[in-house]
Design a protein around this motif. Structure first.
Motif, PDB file in Angstrom:
ATOM      1  N   VAL A  98      91.836  21.638  50.363  1.00  0.00           N
ATOM      2  CA  VAL A  98      91.409  22.746  51.245  1.00  0.00           C
ATOM      3  C   VAL A  98      90.866  23.896  50.402  1.00  0.00           C
ATOM      4  O   VAL A  98      89.796  24.454  50.686  1.00  0.00           O
ATOM      5  N   LYS A  99      91.596  24.253  49.334  1.00  0.00           N
ATOM      6  CA  LYS A  99      91.176  25.366  48.476  1.00  0.00           C
ATOM      7  C   LYS A  99      89.878  25.041  47.733  1.00  0.00           C
ATOM      8  O   LYS A  99      88.992  25.901  47.594  1.00  0.00           O
ATOM      9  N   THR A 104      83.763  26.880  47.786  1.00  0.00           N
ATOM     10  CA  THR A 104      82.296  26.770  47.790  1.00  0.00           C
ATOM     11  C   THR A 104      81.663  27.746  48.781  1.00  0.00           C
ATOM     12  O   THR A 104      80.450  27.927  48.771  1.00  0.00           O
ATOM     13  N   PHE A 105      82.478  28.361  49.632  1.00  0.00           N
ATOM     14  CA  PHE A 105      81.968  29.349  50.596  1.00  0.00           C
ATOM     15  C   PHE A 105      82.164  30.750  50.002  1.00  0.00           C
ATOM     16  O   PHE A 105      83.238  31.340  50.071  1.00  0.00           O
ATOM     17  N   THR A 106      81.078  31.265  49.407  1.00  0.00           N
ATOM     18  CA  THR A 106      81.178  32.533  48.665  1.00  0.00           C
ATOM     19  C   THR A 106      81.435  33.728  49.584  1.00  0.00           C
ATOM     20  O   THR A 106      81.839  34.791  49.110  1.00  0.00           O
ATOM     21  N   GLN A 132      78.927  32.172  62.256  1.00  0.00           N
ATOM     22  CA  GLN A 132      78.163  31.139  61.549  1.00  0.00           C
ATOM     23  C   GLN A 132      79.035  30.419  60.519  1.00  0.00           C
ATOM     24  O   GLN A 132      79.010  29.190  60.414  1.00  0.00           O
ATOM     25  N   VAL A 133      79.825  31.184  59.758  1.00  0.00           N
ATOM     26  CA  VAL A 133      80.558  30.608  58.615  1.00  0.00           C
ATOM     27  C   VAL A 133      81.742  29.748  59.052  1.00  0.00           C
ATOM     28  O   VAL A 133      81.971  28.663  58.495  1.00  0.00           O
ATOM     29  N   LEU A 137      82.570  25.988  57.794  1.00  0.00           N
ATOM     30  CA  LEU A 137      83.764  25.748  56.974  1.00  0.00           C
ATOM     31  C   LEU A 137      84.608  24.633  57.584  1.00  0.00           C
ATOM     32  O   LEU A 137      85.047  23.707  56.884  1.00  0.00           O
ATOM     33  N   GLU A 138      84.825  24.707  58.885  1.00  0.00           N
ATOM     34  CA  GLU A 138      85.635  23.685  59.564  1.00  0.00           C
ATOM     35  C   GLU A 138      84.990  22.312  59.425  1.00  0.00           C
ATOM     36  O   GLU A 138      85.669  21.311  59.155  1.00  0.00           O
ATOM     37  N   ARG A 139      83.673  22.268  59.590  1.00  0.00           N
ATOM     38  CA  ARG A 139      82.957  20.992  59.482  1.00  0.00           C
ATOM     39  C   ARG A 139      83.098  20.404  58.076  1.00  0.00           C
ATOM     40  O   ARG A 139      83.364  19.216  57.907  1.00  0.00           O
ATOM     41  N   ALA A 140      82.960  21.267  57.060  1.00  0.00           N
ATOM     42  CA  ALA A 140      83.066  20.801  55.664  1.00  0.00           C
ATOM     43  C   ALA A 140      84.451  20.238  55.370  1.00  0.00           C
ATOM     44  O   ALA A 140      84.592  19.221  54.667  1.00  0.00           O
TER      45      ALA A 140
END
Length: 249
Positions: A98-99, A104-106, A132-133, A137-140
């Motif tokens: 998870v971390k 990768t999401f700055t 948007q984010v 994030l959930e999808r990734a």
């Protein structure tokens, strides 16, 4: 008058108006002694931040404390989280993965170390870009096979939790532990991480008059006769709701 189970969020729900909270606490304390009513706090705060709040405000000692957005349950003042609940959450949960993906999401800014828990990874995120984010994030995370959920609340908090960990699931666990009927249970909240207390639930629900837009929008889109939107704010709203449902006179 009869026993009931009150499960309430703290910040901007029970806490926010000291006088109103003191009056409600007096009623709850009396009810607890007379009828065996149970008081449970369900907060996004870690145990560390809960203790900080408890030392600042005159909170009633809860029968059960649910911390870190439903991921930790402390029963009867225990210093250790309930192991049965922890075992349930540990399935299909990989905190390190998870971390790694979240890094990768700055746009995400890590919250304090005290708020990073065994079953919760938490960040701050600007409200303007959250729409948007958060889905990205959930999808990734889901694409990596992680059984998780991402909760955005309070206009800034992002919490990544196991799929079965939220305030609603914790409420069911607590209610069954205390053996209190669903019809005698009422939950109170003000923000996005409280939606789980109200979504598809038979328990009564009270949304405070000062609730955040994310909860009000959801409430308006998902009407339910078991749920009451108070006109008052903070603890006064809880009192209003408890009177509406007939739990307090």
């Amino acid at each position: 008058m009869k026993q009931f189970l009150l499960i309430t969020d703290l910040d901007y729900t029970l806490v926010g108006d000291d006088d109103a909270m003191a009056q409600l606490n007096q009623q709850l304390d009396f009810h607890r002694q007379q009828y065996g009513t149970k008081v449970v706090y369900s907060t996004g705060r870690s145990p560390f931040l809960y203790q900080e709040l408890a030392s600042e405000k005159k909170l009633l000692e809860p029968d059960i404390l649910v911390c870190s957005v439903g991921t930790e349950i402390y029963i009867n003042g225990s210093q250790d989280p309930d192991s049965t609940w922890a075992d349930k959450l540990s399935q299909a949960w990989d905190r390190n993965l998870v971390k790694t993906i979240s890094a990768t999401f700055t746009e995400l800014q890590a919250q304090a170390e005290s708020e990073q828990r065994d079953f919760k990874v938490s960040y701050f995120l600007d409200e303007k870009i959250a729409g948007q984010v958060v889905p990205e994030l959930e999808r990734a995370l889901l694409e990596q096979g992680l059984d998780i959920q991402v909760i955005y609340s309070g206009g800034q908090d992002v919490d990544i939790l196991p799929r079965h960990a939220n305030k609603g699931m914790a409420m069911t666990f607590v209610r069954q532990h205390l053996e209190i009927d669903v019809t005698k249970t009422v939950a109170c909240g003000d923000s996005g991480n409280d939606i789980a207390l109200f979504a598809h639930r038979e328990e009564k629900g009270i949304i405070v008059g000062n609730a955040r837009p994310e909860l009000l929008d959801w409430h308006n889109a998902n009407p339910n006769p078991n749920r009451y939107l108070a006109t008052a704010k903070f603890a006064n709203a809880i009192t209003e709701g408890l009177q509406h449902f007939g739990f307090l006179e």
